[in-house]
Design a protein around this motif. Structure first.
Motif, PDB file in Angstrom:
ATOM      1  N   LEU A 256      -3.719  -0.536  -3.302  1.00  0.00           N
ATOM      2  CA  LEU A 256      -4.244  -1.247  -2.134  1.00  0.00           C
ATOM      3  C   LEU A 256      -4.701  -2.853  -2.396  1.00  0.00           C
ATOM      4  CD1 LEU A 256      -5.812  -1.166   0.697  1.00  0.00           C
ATOM      5  CD2 LEU A 256      -7.737  -0.121  -0.376  1.00  0.00           C
TER       6      LEU A 256
ATOM      7  N   MET B 238      -7.326   9.579   7.966  1.00  0.00           N
ATOM      8  CA  MET B 238      -7.241   9.555   6.432  1.00  0.00           C
ATOM      9  C   MET B 238      -7.724  11.009   6.196  1.00  0.00           C
ATOM     10  SD  MET B 238      -6.222   7.011   5.542  1.00  0.00           S
ATOM     11  CE  MET B 238      -6.209   7.027   3.812  1.00  0.00           C
TER      12      MET B 238
ATOM     13  N   LEU C  52      -9.052   5.705  12.251  1.00  0.00           N
ATOM     14  CA  LEU C  52      -8.909   5.608  10.817  1.00  0.00           C
ATOM     15  C   LEU C  52      -9.442   6.632  10.002  1.00  0.00           C
ATOM     16  CD1 LEU C  52      -8.138   2.545   9.087  1.00  0.00           C
ATOM     17  CD2 LEU C  52     -10.289   3.379   8.243  1.00  0.00           C
ATOM     18  N   ILE C  53     -10.719   6.868  10.132  1.00  0.00           N
ATOM     19  CA  ILE C  53     -11.280   7.910   9.300  1.00  0.00           C
ATOM     20  C   ILE C  53     -10.805   9.069   9.605  1.00  0.00           C
ATOM     21  CG2 ILE C  53     -13.682   9.048   8.712  1.00  0.00           C
ATOM     22  CD1 ILE C  53     -14.870   6.471   9.670  1.00  0.00           C
TER      23      ILE C  53
ATOM     24  N   ILE D  79      -8.587  -6.286   5.968  1.00  0.00           N
ATOM     25  CA  ILE D  79      -9.132  -5.068   6.354  1.00  0.00           C
ATOM     26  C   ILE D  79      -8.436  -5.081   7.894  1.00  0.00           C
ATOM     27  CG2 ILE D  79     -11.118  -3.387   7.193  1.00  0.00           C
ATOM     28  CD1 ILE D  79     -12.473  -4.856   4.916  1.00  0.00           C
ATOM     29  N   LEU D  80      -8.421  -5.938   8.614  1.00  0.00           N
ATOM     30  CA  LEU D  80      -7.871  -5.528   9.942  1.00  0.00           C
ATOM     31  C   LEU D  80      -6.149  -5.209   9.931  1.00  0.00           C
ATOM     32  CD1 LEU D  80      -8.403  -5.727  13.077  1.00  0.00           C
ATOM     33  CD2 LEU D  80      -7.356  -7.899  13.084  1.00  0.00           C
TER      34      LEU D  80
ATOM     35  N   ALA E 272     -12.091   2.415  14.032  1.00  0.00           N
ATOM     36  CA  ALA E 272     -12.654   2.876  12.897  1.00  0.00           C
ATOM     37  C   ALA E 272     -12.856   4.419  12.903  1.00  0.00           C
ATOM     38  CB  ALA E 272     -13.938   2.410  12.860  1.00  0.00           C
TER      39      ALA E 272
ATOM     40  N   LEU F 279      -5.025  -3.978   7.334  1.00  0.00           N
ATOM     41  CA  LEU F 279      -4.980  -2.474   6.852  1.00  0.00           C
ATOM     42  C   LEU F 279      -5.097  -1.527   7.804  1.00  0.00           C
ATOM     43  CD1 LEU F 279      -5.076  -0.880   3.975  1.00  0.00           C
ATOM     44  CD2 LEU F 279      -7.542  -1.031   4.195  1.00  0.00           C
ATOM     45  N   VAL F 280      -6.155  -1.775   8.802  1.00  0.00           N
ATOM     46  CA  VAL F 280      -6.080  -0.984  10.214  1.00  0.00           C
ATOM     47  C   VAL F 280      -4.955  -0.525  10.445  1.00  0.00           C
ATOM     48  CG1 VAL F 280      -7.363  -0.406  12.181  1.00  0.00           C
ATOM     49  CG2 VAL F 280      -8.746  -1.361  10.280  1.00  0.00           C
TER      50      VAL F 280
ATOM     51  N   VAL G 198       0.935  -1.009   0.036  1.00  0.00           N
ATOM     52  CA  VAL G 198       0.078   0.027  -0.173  1.00  0.00           C
ATOM     53  C   VAL G 198       0.932   1.202   0.222  1.00  0.00           C
ATOM     54  CG1 VAL G 198      -1.672   1.291   1.219  1.00  0.00           C
ATOM     55  CG2 VAL G 198      -1.938  -1.018   1.069  1.00  0.00           C
TER      56      VAL G 198
ATOM     57  N   ILE H 149       0.907   4.892   6.633  1.00  0.00           N
ATOM     58  CA  ILE H 149       0.965   4.449   5.384  1.00  0.00           C
ATOM     59  C   ILE H 149       2.231   4.921   4.743  1.00  0.00           C
ATOM     60  CG2 ILE H 149       0.224   4.216   2.854  1.00  0.00           C
ATOM     61  CD1 ILE H 149      -2.539   4.935   3.943  1.00  0.00           C
TER      62      ILE H 149
ATOM     63  N   VAL I  42      -2.792   1.869   8.415  1.00  0.00           N
ATOM     64  CA  VAL I  42      -3.146   3.121   8.308  1.00  0.00           C
ATOM     65  C   VAL I  42      -2.811   3.860   9.424  1.00  0.00           C
ATOM     66  CG1 VAL I  42      -5.162   4.713   7.810  1.00  0.00           C
ATOM     67  CG2 VAL I  42      -4.956   2.447   6.754  1.00  0.00           C
TER      68      VAL I  42
END
Lengths: 295, 349
Positions: free
Chosen positions: B66, B325, B321-322, B275-276, B318, B278-279, B60, B286, B282
């Motif tokens: 991704l 980003m 993470l948002i 996805i976990l 979550a 990826l969490v 990534v 990254i 992030v």
């Protein structure tokens, strides 16, 4: 032969549900140029809202559906406003996709916290028991018929909306060129918000139909159908409304038939295999337009 | 020029230092009996999640694509190495067998990465993410339905059930469909896991600072510009993707040799696991390899430390993470940050 017909009809029914979800996906992807990974979770939220209204508040299915449509629309528009809009025009194309995954993660865990991880048994929205044909050998459930009718109505309504109204024309313009649309006096933010509102409302309808056909509800109910509906949207050609319908129907039929005749464990693998083949052979899908990349 | 080089190698050394220090502290705590057996059992999983996070971050953050299919590569690495270890359970000594299991797990994962990379890397962005997810799910589903047995005549494969294998009397079922692989020797321990992590870190960090790594990052930053200066896009993308898959395979080998029953379920190898990971990537930052290791370790152990927070843990991840980003990538936030730092600099002068 009759059993094949029976499977074909349940494939059409599942396909119609995929089609409704895929319509939401394809509109958002076509206009906002983003993959809303959380779309499947809007379905799940919608279903939980209906479940709460029907079971806890004993309010009946139709009011439940209406409340769910309102809730999902609000969630969709709010998500777009808070999480996706700030990232429009970000340097990395991955930023908004990862954020969408974050939203999906958020909604799933929120539902887990509020409703618990146990499977809720959903009261079907459609109470009609359906038709019995050919001396009881062919049984078509009410929810199957309703699902197919609803998806056709939605398809026609959306096509009319996009092609005949000013807002719909604005959507087409934004989909083609955001900058030029702005110059023509179109409010791009508003148009994208409307797109999210429509897509999320469709997710609520899809949730009601999905959980009526498969009445077990968990926080992860929406995730897999959501991804498969994206496959359907890609199959039909992303951005194309009739394409989403065709893709959804094809996918539903393939899934049910492969479950029946090949292997129930491998049906997901077959569905995803179709996605891979489509993207390699015809990346624009069945009805998609080819767009050349410019430097 | 020389100063710059030493700076990067210092940077690398800090990463190894953190890992080794953490290892010494945790081992000391364990031998002093200050760690519950439950917590001690989490050390190996923690390390393989860290390896998986480094692998995904390479894909990534450095390659800039991704992948949501890294759990699939872990799955391939786990199953291939577990098959090997089960077949040679009696014939090979433990150490050599585990080393060869690593070689096989990594090689098979790399092969899958290469084969999947050929079609996948022609795509980009959203499509690439979804197709890697699709491949991961296909791997998981197929391994969930396959039966493999071995007898004196060799291997037998079936997709229906273990009876359909048609084996001799001495036959032994290795993969029992959805029941998975039973009785893999538990060769993995924390020390080996940390050594593997260090090797992975060594490879990745040197890769990033090499000619190849700079080529890969050039493709990430501007594909067309990279192509016009003569970088072979396909070759470097394939290289990076294959290496990333191979490292995920190494995490899979540790996984399968740390669990008594290896099953290809969504809980272990579904896209949710991707996805976990990826969490972790992030939240660690990254493109920051060290960040991935630290984030994976802390986020994996955190729920054990703060049991009261466990219910809200995923929700908090979550939200963070948002928020991260948006703060890191939103054009408005970037502009604001630049303005803030510009003011700061002016005052300093």
């Amino acid at each position: 032969m009759l059993s094949f017909l029976q499977y074909l009809i349940s494939g059409l029914s599942l396909g119609s549900i995929y089609a409704i979800i895929a319509l939401g996906y394809t509109m958002v992807y076509g206009i906002a140029k983003m993959l809303n990974f959380a779309h499947g979770d809007f379905i799940m939220i919608g279903s939980y809202v209906i479940f709460t209204v029907v079971t806890t508040l004993s309010g009946g299915s139709i009011p439940g559906l209406l409340v769910a449509i309102v809730c999902c629309t609000l969630i969709g528009v709010t998500t777009e406003r808070i999480a996706y809009r700030p990232l429009r025009g970000a340097a990395s194309p991955l930023a908004v996709l990862i954020t969408a995954i974050g939203v999906s993660y958020f909604l799933e865990n929120l539902a887990l916290l509020v409703f618990g991880s146990d499977t809720k048994s959903f009261t079907p929205v459609v109470s009609w028991s359906g038709l019995v044909l050919a001396d009881g050998k062919l049984r078509i459930q009410g929810v199957t018929i309703i699902t197919i009718i609803v998806s056709i109505v939605i398809l026609i309504a959306l096509q009319t909306f996009v092609n005949k109204t000013r807002e719909g024309q604005a959507m087409l313009a934004v989909a083609q060129d955001k900058g030029a649309a702005t110059l023509m006096g179109i409010n791009v933010n508003r148009t994208i918000s409307i797109t999210f509102a429509i897509g999320s409302a469709l997710a609520a309808v899809a949730g009601a139909l999905l959980c009526s056909a498969y009445p077990s509800l968990t926080p992860y109910t929406g995730a897999m159908p959501g991804i498969k509906a994206f496959v359907a949207a890609v199959l039909g050609g992303i951005g194309s409304i009739p394409g989403a319908m065709i893709g959804g129907l094809c996918l539903g039929i393939v899934e049910i038939l492969s479950k029946t005749y090949i292997s129930s464990q491998l049906s997901d693998a077959i569905v995803f295999g179709i996605l891979i083949i489509v993207l390699l052979v015809r990346p624009t899908g069945i009805l998609g337009k080819n767009i050349q990349e410019k430097v | 020029m020389k100063k710059g080089l030493s700076k990067t190698s210092l940077n690398q050394l800090i990463t190894y230092g953190i890992v080794i220090a953490a290892y010494i502290i945790l081992q000391a705590l364990r031998s002093a009996g200050m760690m519950t057996s439950h917590l001690a059992g989490l050390l190996v999983p923690m390390t393989y999640y860290a390896i998986a996070a480094v692998a995904l971050n390479f894909c990534v953050g450095i390659l800039g694509e991704l992948s949501l299919g890294h759990a699939g590569f872990m799955c391939v690495g786990a199953f291939s190495s577990a098959i090997f270890s089960n077949v040679f359970k009696e014939t090979l000594p433990g150490g050599l067998r585990f080393f060869l299991a690593f070689v096989i797990g990594i090689a098979v994962a790399a092969l899958f990465g290469f084969l999947i990379g050929i079609p996948v890397l022609r795509l980009k962005g959203d499509y690439l993410a979804i197709v890697t997810l699709a491949f991961g799910e296909i791997i998981k589903n197929v391994l969930n339905a396959v039966y493999l047995g071995k007898d004196s005549k060799g291997f037998h494969v079936s997709m229906t059930n273990s009876m359909a294998l048609g084996m001799e009397e001495d036959g032994k079922v290795i993969i029992n469909g959805a029941m998975g692989i039973n009785g893999t020797p538990r060769d993995a321990n924390f020390t080996i896991a940390v050594i593997v992590l260090l090797i992975v870190l060594f490879i990745v960090q040197n890769m990033i600072n090499s000619r190849d790594g700079r080529a890969i990052m050039a493709i990430r930053d501007n594909r067309i510009a990279a192509e016009s200066v003569g970088i072979n896009i396909t070759r470097y993308k394939m290289l990076a993707f294959t290496i990333s898959a191979a490292m995920a395979g190494a995490a899979g080998v540790l996984f399968s040799h740390n669990i008594s029953t290896l099953q290809s379920t969504s809980q272990y190898f579904g896209y949710n696991v991707s996805i976990l990971i990826l969490v972790y990537v992030v939240l660690g930052g990254i493109g920051s390899i060290r960040g991935s290791v630290i984030a994976a370790c802390i986020l994996y152990l955190l729920p054990e430390m703060l049991r009261s927070l466990n219910k809200y843990r995923m929700l908090i991840y979550a939200i963070v993470l948002i928020a991260m980003m948006i703060i890191n990538w939103a054009p408005a936030a970037r502009e604001m940050r630049e303005r803030f730092f510009a003011k700061f600099r002016k005052e300093a002068v």
